[in-house]
Design a protein around this motif. Sequence first.
Motif, PDB file in Angstrom:
ATOM      1  N   UNK A   1       0.004  -1.108  -2.945  1.00  0.00           N
ATOM      2  CA  UNK A   1       0.626  -1.114  -1.835  1.00  0.00           C
ATOM      3  C   UNK A   1       1.441   0.671  -1.691  1.00  0.00           C
ATOM      4  N   UNK A   2       2.598   0.556  -2.879  1.00  0.00           N
ATOM      5  CA  UNK A   2       3.355   1.852  -2.785  1.00  0.00           C
ATOM      6  C   UNK A   2       2.672   3.130  -3.118  1.00  0.00           C
TER       7      UNK A   2
ATOM      8  N   UNK B   1      -0.562   3.519  -1.892  1.00  0.00           N
ATOM      9  CA  UNK B   1      -1.478   4.121  -1.392  1.00  0.00           C
ATOM     10  C   UNK B   1      -0.676   4.653  -0.286  1.00  0.00           C
ATOM     11  N   UNK B   2       0.903   4.317  -0.080  1.00  0.00           N
ATOM     12  CA  UNK B   2       1.748   4.511   0.680  1.00  0.00           C
ATOM     13  C   UNK B   2       2.526   5.861   0.513  1.00  0.00           C
TER      14      UNK B   2
ATOM     15  N   UNK C   1       9.720  -0.298  -3.600  1.00  0.00           N
ATOM     16  CA  UNK C   1       8.640   0.095  -3.318  1.00  0.00           C
ATOM     17  C   UNK C   1       8.119  -1.431  -2.085  1.00  0.00           C
TER      18      UNK C   1
ATOM     19  N   UNK D   1       2.107  -5.554  -4.356  1.00  0.00           N
ATOM     20  CA  UNK D   1       3.497  -3.871  -3.878  1.00  0.00           C
ATOM     21  C   UNK D   1       2.880  -2.695  -4.600  1.00  0.00           C
ATOM     22  N   UNK D   2       2.789  -2.806  -6.049  1.00  0.00           N
ATOM     23  CA  UNK D   2       2.728  -2.171  -6.528  1.00  0.00           C
ATOM     24  C   UNK D   2       1.483  -1.137  -6.290  1.00  0.00           C
TER      25      UNK D   2
ATOM     26  N   UNK E   1      -3.066   7.033   1.684  1.00  0.00           N
ATOM     27  CA  UNK E   1      -4.264   6.504   2.379  1.00  0.00           C
ATOM     28  C   UNK E   1      -4.155   5.211   2.964  1.00  0.00           C
ATOM     29  N   UNK E   2      -4.439   4.932   4.304  1.00  0.00           N
ATOM     30  CA  UNK E   2      -4.490   3.526   5.377  1.00  0.00           C
ATOM     31  C   UNK E   2      -4.948   2.911   4.277  1.00  0.00           C
ATOM     32  N   UNK E   3      -4.304   1.271   4.682  1.00  0.00           N
ATOM     33  CA  UNK E   3      -5.020   0.532   3.737  1.00  0.00           C
ATOM     34  C   UNK E   3      -4.616  -0.619   4.201  1.00  0.00           C
ATOM     35  N   UNK E   4      -5.192  -2.163   4.606  1.00  0.00           N
ATOM     36  CA  UNK E   4      -4.339  -3.005   4.786  1.00  0.00           C
ATOM     37  C   UNK E   4      -4.577  -4.214   3.644  1.00  0.00           C
ATOM     38  N   UNK E   5      -3.723  -5.605   4.091  1.00  0.00           N
ATOM     39  CA  UNK E   5      -3.914  -6.919   2.351  1.00  0.00           C
ATOM     40  C   UNK E   5      -4.028  -7.969   3.332  1.00  0.00           C
TER      41      UNK E   5
ATOM     42  N   UNK F   1      -1.577  -7.512   6.625  1.00  0.00           N
ATOM     43  CA  UNK F   1      -1.133  -6.406   7.058  1.00  0.00           C
ATOM     44  C   UNK F   1      -1.652  -5.061   6.933  1.00  0.00           C
ATOM     45  N   UNK F   2      -1.398  -4.201   7.921  1.00  0.00           N
ATOM     46  CA  UNK F   2      -2.123  -3.491   8.276  1.00  0.00           C
ATOM     47  C   UNK F   2      -1.508  -1.776   7.902  1.00  0.00           C
ATOM     48  N   UNK F   3      -1.568  -0.689   7.526  1.00  0.00           N
ATOM     49  CA  UNK F   3      -0.284   0.417   7.288  1.00  0.00           C
ATOM     50  C   UNK F   3      -1.842   1.455   8.278  1.00  0.00           C
TER      51      UNK F   3
END
Lengths: 218, 607
Positions: free
Chosen positions: B47-48, B50-51, A218, B44-45, B55-59, A192-194
């Motif tokens: 990620x939230x 970072x959003x 969330x 999920x926490x 902050x661009x991120x991936x997992x 997954x990426x953002x």
Amino acid sequence: MFGKQAYELLQEVASVPADNLPPFNEEAFRSVIDEVHMQHERLTTVYNESRERHRQRQEEEGGDPEEAAAGWQGTEAEATELMVYHSAILRNKRLLFTYVKERAERIQELRWTHRTLPEHVKANLSPLEQQYFRQYDRLLNKYCRSGGQGVGLDLTADPTPPDDPYVQVRVLRDYADVVFSSGKVSLRRGKSHWLPSDEVHPLVMDGVLELVGGTGGS
Amino acid sequence: MIVTTHEEWTDLFNSIKSESSSSDEKHVFIYACASDADSVCALRILERLFKNERVPHGWMAVTRYEEIEADFKKYYEEGGTALRTAILINCGAAEDVRELLHLDQRANVRVVIVDSHRPICHLNNLDSEEDNVIVFLDEDEGTCKADIPPWEDAAASSSDDEDGENDPPAKQRRLGALGGGGSPGSRSSPREERRKERAQAEAFREQYYAQGVSYGKPAACIMYDLAYHLGQENAHMLWLALVGLTDHLVHGRISGEKYLGYYLHYETYVSSAGHLDFQEEREVVDGEGATIRNNQITCRIMPQDDYRFGLLWEWNLYDAMLYSPYVAARLQTYTEKGRQMLDLLFAKLGIPLEEAQRSFAGEGYDMAPKYRHSLADKLAVHAPAFRMTDVAFKSFQLQDGLKRCVNAVDLVHAVTALLECGTRKGPVANFGDHVDKFWRAYSALSWGSDCDELRRGLDLAKKVQQALINDGGAVIQQKHYHNFKQFRIFDLSDHKMNSQHLVGHPMALHRLAAFFQEQHYQARGKRKPVILIGPRGGNDGRCLVIGYEATQRMRGNKLGTAFIEATERVRAQAWHDLFDTCIFEIKQEDVPRFKEELLRLANQLLA
């Protein structure tokens, strides 16, 4: 029928698509105003006559005419007549306002989407509306300019800004490493990426990525 | 470096944020362990967070170190210069990450570890600001930073020329614990003194690792605390943290008192911030533009007493009790006699069997409310006679208006089932398709847009519970086990299970092992560690081995050490690369030899 003319006037604008305008119907506009004047006249006459009758009645009964002048006490029928005229006036006024406002909003909208007025629209504007457009244009230009009070950004470029410049995507199949403006990202299945939303769009179209919903919470 | 205080946590997060925004490679990558619900919640926490901070991120979901290693090799070039951060969730704390991921050649990569596995490998405990391995630890959980042996100076160890083995890998070091402590000399010269110190440090380390494997604070809770101290916590995060906590409870990773401690801690948050209302914005036609309409509470977290029969709220009372390991261990519900006992219990509770088989909280023909409301009181009176003394415990529930509500325990069952169970058609113990399962679990936890995954997960979880008791009960009745002084072995490597596709996964086998132990405890009054050799997996002929020891007594699980030792002695083909040392895979052919060796080791180990 009261208000019919004004209603038809409004219909003229409503039946035309949003990026166009019918000619400003000066004639109909005036005749609605005439209708209002007529209604107002009737209203005053009915009121005065009713007051006159009331005063006479008071005198016949031997009451004090001074006392009667303090308030108006008409019959039910008179009151109804007054109310009908009154609301008809309000309604006509409102319809005219809407007509003018709708046209003004369309003119504004055209400034945002087309920047200038298309010729066929320009011909249909009244002189006052043309003046309105010029002034609005000047204001917006001033706001978009950099410096003093401006934001230094052409806001009309993208009238609907995206909710979020970034989106979450799921990689559906293995793909090469791609360099985005946020850095290099290896697209492997299941990750997954953002990522910046405008840059992932082509890859979503290709079926490499899938947008992940879930903006709530969330 | 181990970070323990809240200031250090928030500083770390802020420095990740600022580094990401100034670097060319902005992506922060997260590797999340794909085997437990806690990891999904923590992810999920995080990620939230970072959003929120853009902050661009991936997992990526991973099940073994090989995968992280391979991805690292591809993605983080050796000798790169741009500062980057990788985060490991629920993996890595117990291993020497520096060595594993070749961080010596990647000085620009910082690895942050959020892991509940204990003990933390001492090689990660380097007290230096420049260290690029950082482990989160909340000292409230009972482990202090001071308890962990420090990473000793490389220079000091190399100066001591007599000691040939320079920094052995963590696995061997753990094995060193078996060999007995070193004998320090008594003469005193400067060198001798240094040796003495080293010997002391060695002894300290051995003692540390001899505690065995245990679990610390759930990763989701640590992430919630981080969010709290950053001032960005919200009710959704709180709910995820509670699910993570419940995951540890359901899978026996946390003791009862510890759970209660956390429960009380989070209850205060729940009462102050437990509402999940979205402010609804609506255009009002004849007013002054948009107004905010928020007149009713639609969604909230509630403290709720739950029973030890999982999935009750999604099921009916009869099945939930029949197929719960808790009841089955006490009443032997997998036997005819046990079922009669259960019927008797229902009679005592005054609930007609017909009523009990109706859905507990569903709509339509559900159980009559009068039985439901009196259940708690009745159980408190009658259950102790059936050896069910602690049948209720404190938990949480998420209510979404009048539409639906779900209990934390049920959610844990559902998510775990989604993480583990593939379809019947797919390969049984294949770890390759874990990404898709992880995605399903991931979406099941997103309240509101879960694409019905939650419902499917709950249905799947019921099947798993049924399979667990049916197959587990069959194993007990057929006496497929060996009872030894120190432990019991359940060897199912050549046993055919009816629903292997449901049960043959680490977490499910874990629950099965817990069930066997509890059953034995109820029958014999003795709690022995259980070693469960799972059924043979699909094509590769590997068997999962689970070592289970209840954490109730606050002792670590020492079976992992024994496993490694035994497999090495008999040179069995084994794969220890799952994130938990008490779970590993072994070739089916090697199982008998492995068992023999384990027995030989047992006296020495589990004394």
